[in-house]
Design an enzyme around this catalytic site. Structure first.
Site, PDB file in Angstrom:
ATOM      1  N   GLY A  38       0.926  -1.212   0.035  1.00  0.00           N
ATOM      2  CA  GLY A  38       0.031  -0.080   0.042  1.00  0.00           C
ATOM      3  C   GLY A  38       0.777   1.289  -0.159  1.00  0.00           C
ATOM      4  O   GLY A  38       1.986   1.127   0.253  1.00  0.00           O
ATOM      5  N   CYS A  39       0.308   2.282  -0.343  1.00  0.00           N
ATOM      6  CA  CYS A  39       1.079   3.631  -0.477  1.00  0.00           C
ATOM      7  C   CYS A  39       1.536   4.037   0.856  1.00  0.00           C
ATOM      8  O   CYS A  39       2.653   4.292   1.034  1.00  0.00           O
ATOM      9  CB  CYS A  39       0.275   4.718  -1.225  1.00  0.00           C
ATOM     10  SG  CYS A  39      -1.529   4.858  -0.345  1.00  0.00           S
ATOM     11  N   TYR A  40       0.479   4.069   2.119  1.00  0.00           N
ATOM     12  CA  TYR A  40       1.037   4.617   3.191  1.00  0.00           C
ATOM     13  C   TYR A  40       2.049   3.431   3.914  1.00  0.00           C
ATOM     14  O   TYR A  40       2.961   4.048   4.336  1.00  0.00           O
ATOM     15  CB  TYR A  40      -0.137   4.711   4.301  1.00  0.00           C
ATOM     16  CG  TYR A  40      -0.978   5.941   4.162  1.00  0.00           C
ATOM     17  CD1 TYR A  40      -0.614   7.083   4.357  1.00  0.00           C
ATOM     18  CD2 TYR A  40      -2.636   5.680   3.705  1.00  0.00           C
ATOM     19  CE1 TYR A  40      -1.375   8.024   4.163  1.00  0.00           C
ATOM     20  CE2 TYR A  40      -3.183   6.675   3.586  1.00  0.00           C
ATOM     21  CZ  TYR A  40      -2.934   8.033   3.893  1.00  0.00           C
ATOM     22  OH  TYR A  40      -3.569   9.119   3.852  1.00  0.00           O
TER      23      TYR A  40
ATOM     24  N   THR B 207       4.062   1.826   2.164  1.00  0.00           N
ATOM     25  CA  THR B 207       5.429   2.096   1.837  1.00  0.00           C
ATOM     26  C   THR B 207       6.263   3.066   2.409  1.00  0.00           C
ATOM     27  O   THR B 207       7.420   3.019   2.918  1.00  0.00           O
ATOM     28  CB  THR B 207       5.332   2.217   0.263  1.00  0.00           C
ATOM     29  OG1 THR B 207       4.749   1.105  -0.283  1.00  0.00           O
ATOM     30  CG2 THR B 207       6.646   2.470  -0.585  1.00  0.00           C
TER      31      THR B 207
END
Lengths: 344, 344, 344, 344
Positions: free
Chosen positions: D147-149, D151
């Site tokens: 996921g973005c967060y 990462t």
């Protein structure tokens, strides 16, 4: 004076709430929508603790009996149906949609692509451009509240058109609007990631405000030519600028044109004509009912540039609607509308 | 091929760095500015670890000896002085400012309010509108890289002007630009809180790009009339849209006009003519060197609406500069410029 | 009651004008700045036709004689000098800068890097956190108007700190502010193209509002630990959110915490405690004097998340200043401050 | 090497197109969506003339036979169904959704509120945090793209967690994301007028990325405590900042912590550890695959502040997906990913 609002959950409706909540004469009696019956702050949490009303189902009889005036902040195509239900009640109507504006049903059909109201209804509705039609507004039972673009366009064009200073075939109106004008409806083009850092032209040569502007020009001077009217979407929420280009029939100095505008709008509290070299920006009217106008003649081309700005939710919708309500009810037209622009 | 950049700390300069850093043929040999000699990432931390060069003082001799080509990303009024120092070095110059563009020194003085370069210098400079002047660009020693607004305006107007389809007196260009066009200089009008949620018109009938556009129109067809050219500041960083209104001399269908544009720009990799009903938005070219064009004829008025969009830092500045450098150096004009627009 | 404003050309000053222009009791008697003496609308065209005053030079004697109260909307380091000149005049002072806030001159010197005022001056100044210090404010001659971040932080922390529900060492405050908080001064970091589509952290572990918050915590419970306080710059103009993380000393249900907050702020017209699951967003207080608070306990960690939002120019500056002026002058604290948030 | 993309019409999908279109080794063989079969430029006009493929129906057999690798840029809950269909084809899968990430099906059910995949499937999937799991990624058939967060959070936490320098119970992660992370789906909260000039906290203590972060921490050191993880919506399109607060177990100088991070990430081309006093802003990685990290120890509290930024569509989604594809296929991990950030 008790008023009702139908279509409270859109941006025009909620702006009516902001104004009417503190209006010295009007009292918000009931608010209506086709949505579920929840407290209004469920839809708009910024009203939490301020306006404790519930959104109610639309009950035409009750509205007609209990309120003196109803604002329809409903979309075009919806208003016409509601007007049909309210028409025989003893209640004044101010419709913010386009449904009552066009006198010619064919125009409505052509530009809106929807079924027009009966001509006898639209004929009786008064076009609520407050600064120019106040006498008719005073007598009106039904008001067709002007569109956002037509308001800024017509206030900008009126002096030179009515004084027949320009070539009517030369009118080019380049409009730019913030996204609140597109309403709270869900469509891809209104998503943040599509609008932000973007600028789009839309409805090129097809915008439904075109015949509305032309109809008023025709009314003013008994003739009108098709105009060029373009609309663009700004990456911002509130505000409209219309930049207008017109060919002057003879040479004019900028100063004289500005004096003409100042004279004409001298008694109008919501129109501010700027001095030479000073042009209004959109934020300078944010949250207020002002229409600010700047002017410049280009001696090289003989063309006059007219710049007018409004807050599309105020002078372009809810603000002008309340201004019209004030006029209809015999109040001072500025009543409840003395907002200083929010800057920055 | 070694190149230098003078004026690296402005937005045009740093965009040159972005392009040239990965260009397959050009090598950034030195970067210069009047600012203190610090690593470039001190000014632009996004380059940390990518470009490890220091900003250097401007040393004309070294630049002339060591590089084959120099980009001047300096403001108007500054470039002219630098050109004066480089003129007798054996180095090709691409100037992104307005200083080499106007052939008539009086025009420069009038619109820029600054001292013009010697006419023999500007006479030798080639106007770098890549799509139309590539033959001259190939031979040029000095390039006047076009302004951002003129690029989008001229690419949009060229087909109808060169084919003499329009009334030259009727041209109205309504331009809108992101704020990066105003550069990184400190002035109140560029502050976030002044630009955000705002939209302004500026330099009404006084913008210095007006004579640049008129000069090119004159070059193309041997006659030109003064045009109306307006510029607005968008609350966004990158991108320009010019909406142009021109009166057609005879009736044209939209389809035929589009076909004409498609034919003319068929071999041009950076001009994309959109199909009927499809108009480009500014974000659709963000970060790329494209100029996208949309067209519509309003049969009611006989007026053609031309919409063109560019990224003002790319096709409107650094991108076109590299395109011109490619052409001058005999490379493919797309070399190092194949950026897909960044969307969303 | 006549009031004066010093520092009218900054964003705090112009927000004072917006409020005071329509205040039912206060009259703007004079406005001052170190800038040239021009009509205020030259600096802020949105006031054209509304406020016709000229900006005047600062004349301490006149201000002291003619006004009952003066607002200093001047920067830290400037206010201290002005206070020095006004201190022996018979005039109440509300200072919006940080110069009167810190009781310990060493703290001021350390965090502001400037020369502190005499301790006897700051000792007499009352910290104007309206909701908590109204008794002292009523008696005060000089008010240190709280900083924007401290206002939202302290209103959010007060209930759990004063009731000793949390581990004082655990306080982490993650603040985010719109750019109007940085003022109208010219610096690169405030340019539109640098702020837009960007988000930055700044003054990490060095923000001058840290000791202001700690001092108030200390005042409340006689002990305080150093807190972690971070500040970020949002790509927007108005508004602050502080997200606060604190370790509860024992288990608490979210509902009970919310009830505690509701009880404490029950009589406070400008603090709105949101129901469970409902968190305020920044726009929901835009243009108003509200501080909205949302709460949630994470049972997994025993940590309470407190979210508070304000409009940094209103409750974070000019709004609270007028609230304090109301209290000082024996008016209702909401006088002239009943703004409905502007949404959208 | 031929690759396919399923879910091309979302923002993650179109970012994959931007990268893969110019990737030196991968060839976009087919693109799929549940939408109607139109040219991709109908959905995304910025690709007009660049990518001339049609969106196709999903044909699992064909994808499995014709492509070597497929990217699933589909939402959570959809990917799991597609994976089920592709699992027995001889094709490598990189799934950008959350469906393959959590090893514990109960966690998935609890945090996503959807039906989990079979545990034997998720067990075989490799968590594609490229910098830390490259060895497993090389061998993997199926990648759960992070996921973005998670990462930005995990790259920021890894050095201090793996070296056991912090109190695991003290971790507070305050995340802020641009709106592209919410995708192109239609919901009121993603409308421009709701996001612009606004800042919201969402899913307080309920975000589905929480267990993903905790699972990786657990993997790294065999123990983990629940963390506090908050997420906010920024009024911007691209980019994430996570500000992390952790209690150090003993005293550390900022310089030593920075050295530790520099050593650890020395060989990682996409992680840039900033020098002391320099903190990354979100725009400084826009359009690139970088994760930039800034650090500061507050000696007053013993707390370390870790700031990490990524472009959520790049390192937080499509960029890391291609990085993983590179690693899986034995290419250099930077292949096709050397984008310089777009600034401004």
């Amino acid at each position: 004076m008790k008023v009702s609002i139908v279509g409270t959950t859109g941006y025009g409706g909620v702006e009516l709430l902001r104004i009417l909540h503190q209006h010295p004469e009007f009292v918000i009696h009931s608010i209506h929508s086709t949505k579920e019956e929840v407290p209004i702050w469920n839809e708009y949490p910024h009203l939490f603790g301020l306006i404790n009303k519930n959104i109610e189902e639309i009950d035409y009889d009750r509205i007609g009996e209990e309120s003196e005036l109803v604002f329809l902040a409903t979309p075009s195509g919806v208003s016409s149906k509601i007007v049909g239900q309210l028409i025989d009640k003893n209640i004044k109507i101010i419709d913010l949609s386009g449904d009552l504006r066009l006198k010619n049903p064919n125009d409505y059909q052509l530009w809106y692509g929807k079924e027009p109201l009966n001509k006898h209804v639209t004929d009786e509705a008064v076009y609520g451009l407050s600064e120019w039609n106040s006498e008719e507004i005073k007598q009106a039972q039904w008001i067709a509240n002007p569109g956002c673009y037509p308001t800024s366009t017509l206030l900008g064009l009126a002096p030179v058109v009515k004084n027949r200073l320009i070539d009517l075939k030369s009118i080019v109106v380049d409009g730019k609007s913030g996204t609140s004008g597109a309403g709270r409806g869900l469509n891809k083009g209104s998503l943040y990631a599509e609008v932000n850092e973007n600028f789009k032209i839309y409805k090129v040569n097809e915008h439904q405000h075109t015949p509305e502007i032309e109809q008023q020009l025709q009314d003013w001077i008994g003739e009108a030519k098709p105009i060029t009217f373009s609309t663009h979407l700004l990456p911002m929420t509130r505000g409209i600028m219309t930049t207008m280009y017109v060919q002057l029939l003879k040479e004019w100095e900028t100063d004289r044109i500005i004096d003409l505008y100042k004279d004409i709008y001298d008694q109008q509290p919501f129109v501010r004509v700027r001095p030479r070299g000073n042009f209004p920006s959109v934020k300078e009217v944010c949250g207020s009912n002002f229409c600010d106008i700047g002017l410049d003649v280009d001696q090289r081309t003989g063309r006059l540039t007219i710049v007018s700005v409004i807050d599309n939710l105020m002078k372009g919708a809810a603000g002008q609607a309340v201004q019209n309500a004030n006029i209809m009810m015999g109040l001072d037209q500025t009543s409840g509308l003395k907002f200083t622009p929010l800057y920055p």
